[in-house]
Design a protein around this motif. Structure first.
Motif, mmCIF file in Angstrom:
data_model
loop_
_atom_site.group_PDB
_atom_site.id
_atom_site.type_symbol
_atom_site.label_atom_id
_atom_site.label_comp_id
_atom_site.label_asym_id
_atom_site.label_seq_id
_atom_site.Cartn_x
_atom_site.Cartn_y
_atom_site.Cartn_z
ATOM 1 N N LYS A 180 -38.651 -14.434 7.749
ATOM 2 C CA LYS A 180 -39.304 -14.016 6.512
ATOM 3 C C LYS A 180 -40.811 -13.918 6.737
ATOM 4 C CE LYS A 180 -35.738 -16.117 3.585
ATOM 5 N NZ LYS A 180 -35.436 -17.103 2.528
ATOM 6 N N PRO A 181 -41.453 -12.939 6.129
ATOM 7 C CA PRO A 181 -42.879 -12.742 6.375
ATOM 8 C C PRO A 181 -43.724 -13.864 5.766
ATOM 9 C CG PRO A 181 -42.133 -11.272 4.644
ATOM 10 C CD PRO A 181 -40.905 -11.932 5.188
ATOM 11 N N CYS A 182 -44.896 -14.100 6.322
ATOM 12 C CA CYS A 182 -45.824 -15.099 5.789
ATOM 13 C C CYS A 182 -46.638 -14.503 4.635
ATOM 14 C CB CYS A 182 -46.780 -15.567 6.896
ATOM 15 S SG CYS A 182 -45.979 -16.419 8.272
ATOM 16 N N TRP A 183 -47.156 -15.329 3.774
ATOM 17 C CA TRP A 183 -48.003 -14.883 2.681
ATOM 18 C C TRP A 183 -49.414 -14.622 3.196
ATOM 19 C CZ3 TRP A 183 -46.721 -19.019 -1.662
ATOM 20 C CH2 TRP A 183 -45.351 -18.905 -1.999
ATOM 21 N N ARG A 184 -50.208 -14.041 2.336
ATOM 22 C CA ARG A 184 -51.605 -13.853 2.691
ATOM 23 C C ARG A 184 -52.283 -15.210 2.854
ATOM 24 N NH1 ARG A 184 -51.034 -10.953 -1.922
ATOM 25 N NH2 ARG A 184 -52.692 -12.117 -3.005
ATOM 26 N N ALA B 100 -55.220 -40.851 -4.909
ATOM 27 C CA ALA B 100 -53.786 -40.644 -4.785
ATOM 28 C C ALA B 100 -53.588 -39.262 -4.187
ATOM 29 C CB ALA B 100 -53.101 -40.753 -6.145
ATOM 30 N N TYR B 101 -52.555 -39.129 -3.345
ATOM 31 C CA TYR B 101 -52.393 -37.837 -2.674
ATOM 32 C C TYR B 101 -50.945 -37.351 -2.780
ATOM 33 C CZ TYR B 101 -49.925 -39.807 1.347
ATOM 34 O OH TYR B 101 -48.991 -40.412 2.161
ATOM 35 N N ALA B 102 -50.792 -36.037 -2.673
ATOM 36 C CA ALA B 102 -49.495 -35.370 -2.566
ATOM 37 C C ALA B 102 -49.531 -34.497 -1.320
ATOM 38 C CB ALA B 102 -49.215 -34.524 -3.805
ATOM 39 N N SER B 103 -48.377 -34.328 -0.661
ATOM 40 C CA SER B 103 -48.324 -33.530 0.560
ATOM 41 C C SER B 103 -47.797 -32.125 0.259
ATOM 42 C CB SER B 103 -47.422 -34.197 1.605
ATOM 43 O OG SER B 103 -47.996 -35.392 2.089
ATOM 44 N N LEU B 104 -48.549 -31.107 0.697
ATOM 45 C CA LEU B 104 -48.079 -29.725 0.646
ATOM 46 C C LEU B 104 -47.310 -29.438 1.929
ATOM 47 C CD1 LEU B 104 -51.296 -27.961 -0.712
ATOM 48 C CD2 LEU B 104 -49.380 -28.916 -2.000
ATOM 49 N N HIS B 105 -46.205 -28.712 1.818
ATOM 50 C CA HIS B 105 -45.358 -28.461 2.978
ATOM 51 C C HIS B 105 -45.006 -26.980 3.060
ATOM 52 C CE1 HIS B 105 -41.158 -28.160 4.768
ATOM 53 N NE2 HIS B 105 -41.911 -28.530 5.794
ATOM 54 N N THR B 106 -45.112 -26.443 4.293
ATOM 55 C CA THR B 106 -44.659 -25.088 4.599
ATOM 56 C C THR B 106 -44.173 -25.064 6.044
ATOM 57 O OG1 THR B 106 -45.208 -22.731 4.503
ATOM 58 C CG2 THR B 106 -46.924 -24.232 5.320
ATOM 59 N N LEU B 107 -43.762 -23.893 6.508
ATOM 60 C CA LEU B 107 -43.272 -23.752 7.879
ATOM 61 C C LEU B 107 -44.327 -23.077 8.750
ATOM 62 C CD1 LEU B 107 -39.597 -22.569 7.249
ATOM 63 C CD2 LEU B 107 -40.440 -24.914 7.562
ATOM 64 N N ASN B 108 -44.220 -23.331 10.039
ATOM 65 C CA ASN B 108 -45.156 -22.726 10.983
ATOM 66 C C ASN B 108 -44.819 -21.252 11.186
ATOM 67 O OD1 ASN B 108 -47.256 -22.569 12.726
ATOM 68 N ND2 ASN B 108 -46.456 -24.062 14.221
ATOM 69 N N LYS B 109 -45.813 -20.484 11.481
ATOM 70 C CA LYS B 109 -45.627 -19.055 11.693
ATOM 71 C C LYS B 109 -44.675 -18.810 12.866
ATOM 72 C CE LYS B 109 -49.212 -16.450 11.334
ATOM 73 N NZ LYS B 109 -50.521 -15.771 11.616
ATOM 74 N N GLY B 110 -43.790 -17.791 12.716
ATOM 75 C CA GLY B 110 -42.846 -17.439 13.752
ATOM 76 C C GLY B 110 -41.565 -18.238 13.712
ATOM 77 N N GLY C 15 -42.209 -18.455 5.965
ATOM 78 C CA GLY C 15 -40.789 -18.765 5.787
ATOM 79 C C GLY C 15 -40.398 -18.925 4.327
ATOM 80 N N GLU C 16 -41.231 -18.475 3.392
ATOM 81 C CA GLU C 16 -40.945 -18.603 1.951
ATOM 82 C C GLU C 16 -40.757 -20.053 1.537
ATOM 83 O OE1 GLU C 16 -41.052 -16.260 -0.281
ATOM 84 O OE2 GLU C 16 -41.373 -14.601 1.102
ATOM 85 N N VAL C 17 -41.400 -20.980 2.276
ATOM 86 C CA VAL C 17 -41.308 -22.407 1.951
ATOM 87 C C VAL C 17 -42.696 -22.896 1.532
ATOM 88 C CG1 VAL C 17 -40.831 -24.724 2.825
ATOM 89 C CG2 VAL C 17 -39.406 -22.796 3.554
ATOM 90 N N PHE C 18 -42.798 -23.324 0.275
ATOM 91 C CA PHE C 18 -44.046 -23.889 -0.225
ATOM 92 C C PHE C 18 -43.662 -25.003 -1.212
ATOM 93 C CE2 PHE C 18 -48.026 -23.273 -2.997
ATOM 94 C CZ PHE C 18 -48.748 -24.168 -2.231
ATOM 95 N N GLU C 19 -43.900 -26.273 -0.799
ATOM 96 C CA GLU C 19 -43.431 -27.428 -1.546
ATOM 97 C C GLU C 19 -44.535 -28.469 -1.708
ATOM 98 O OE1 GLU C 19 -38.782 -27.528 -0.014
ATOM 99 O OE2 GLU C 19 -40.359 -28.442 1.232
ATOM 100 N N VAL C 20 -44.364 -29.347 -2.716
ATOM 101 C CA VAL C 20 -45.319 -30.428 -2.963
ATOM 102 C C VAL C 20 -44.538 -31.697 -3.321
ATOM 103 C CG1 VAL C 20 -45.560 -29.808 -5.411
ATOM 104 C CG2 VAL C 20 -47.357 -31.145 -4.284
ATOM 105 N N THR C 21 -45.010 -32.829 -2.806
ATOM 106 C CA THR C 21 -44.377 -34.119 -3.109
ATOM 107 C C THR C 21 -45.069 -34.797 -4.289
ATOM 108 O OG1 THR C 21 -45.841 -35.343 -1.596
ATOM 109 C CG2 THR C 21 -43.805 -34.417 -0.667
ATOM 110 N N ALA C 22 -44.456 -35.879 -4.778
ATOM 111 C CA ALA C 22 -45.054 -36.658 -5.858
ATOM 112 C C ALA C 22 -46.244 -37.452 -5.328
ATOM 113 C CB ALA C 22 -44.020 -37.597 -6.464
ATOM 114 N N LEU C 23 -47.132 -37.828 -6.221
ATOM 115 C CA LEU C 23 -48.340 -38.555 -5.827
ATOM 116 C C LEU C 23 -48.024 -39.983 -5.428
ATOM 117 C CD1 LEU C 23 -50.694 -37.266 -8.655
ATOM 118 C CD2 LEU C 23 -51.007 -36.852 -6.212
ATOM 119 N N GLU C 24 -48.762 -40.487 -4.447
ATOM 120 C CA GLU C 24 -48.675 -41.870 -4.008
ATOM 121 C C GLU C 24 -50.078 -42.368 -3.650
ATOM 122 O OE1 GLU C 24 -46.824 -42.347 -0.017
ATOM 123 O OE2 GLU C 24 -46.441 -40.185 -0.169
#
Length: 237
Positions: A192-196, A178-188, A223-232
């Motif tokens: 907002k600054p990117c994390w390490r 089963a998998y979940a998707s991690l989501h963030t934004l592309n650099k630039g 972009g201060e965006v770090f998200e995860v979806t439910a498992l499927e």
């Protein structure tokens, strides 16, 4: 011979006393009968039943012993005894057997891995897969807890926020994933600054307080965006 006063013969008065005595005697008898009926005093044994039978003979609507009444010529129907209540039976499926208990996947029977990174239209998606390496089926429901670590093992930023709706429970047979998707934004894409850059991904399976780790493959949150979806079901979208 009647005496005369002034030449007029005196009239003889009627015997009033005897009539009065008769009237008083009759009233006393009536009062005594009423007292016997209204005083509530118990009657001698057998007297009530005999007088009741004689009084009710041939009279419709007479009261039966016990206070019930019936019509003349129609027998009364005895009251039915209440039926015993049937014991309640819990519904446990058509076969009557309780449903099989679901076994939640434990960390010891799971393997954590990262799939192929998908970059497009300014978004970055990374599948995070849990594979059942045990010998029995188990279930996973909901969102995993995910955070990023640098090389020394220090946490980077905040844990991933939940994205999207919850999904049905996933049943994993041995070898299934089963998998979940991690989501963030592309650099630039954001000011907002990117994390390490992350070295490892730390994940907690749903309903577990024990974490797992796998390589982050140089994942960087921007972009201060770090998200995860439910498992499927599956290992890759």
């Amino acid at each position: 011979m009647a005496q005369r006063y002034g030449g007029t013969p005196a009239r003889r008065r009627p015997p009033v006393l005897s009539v009065s005595v008769l009237v008083i005697g009759a009233l006393a008898a009536v009062t005594a009968c009423g007292a016997d009926e209204d005083s509530g005093a118990p009657a001698p044994p057998g007297a009530a039943g005999a007088s009741h039978s004689a009084a009710s003979a041939g009279r419709p609507g007479a009261a039966e012993p016990g206070g019930r009444a019936h019509d003349s010529g129609r027998a009364s129907t005895p009251a039915k005894a209440p039926s015993a209540a049937k014991p309640s039976v819990a519904t446990e499926g058509a076969s009557g057997a309780p449903p099989a208990a679901r076994r939640i996947c434990a960390r010891d029977q799971l393997k954590l891995s990262v799939g192929r990174m998908d970059i497009g239209a300014g978004n970055v998606y990374v599948p995070l897969a849990f594979t059942n390496t045990g010998e029995a089926s188990c279930t996973l429901t909901g969102f995993p807890g995910v955070s990023l670590l640098d090389t020394p093992g220090t946490a980077i930023g905040d844990p991933a926020a939940r994205r999207g709706p919850a999904r049905p429970t996933v049943v994993l047979k041995p070898g299934d994933s089963a998998y979940a998707s991690l989501h963030t934004l592309n650099k630039g894409l954001s000011d907002k600054p990117c994390w390490r850059t992350a070295s490892e991904i730390r994940a907690y399976p749903p309903d577990s307080y024990r974490s797992m780790k796998t390589s982050a493959r140089s994942l960087q949150v921007c972009g201060e965006v770090f998200e995860v979806t439910a498992l499927e079901p599956g290992s890759q979208p």
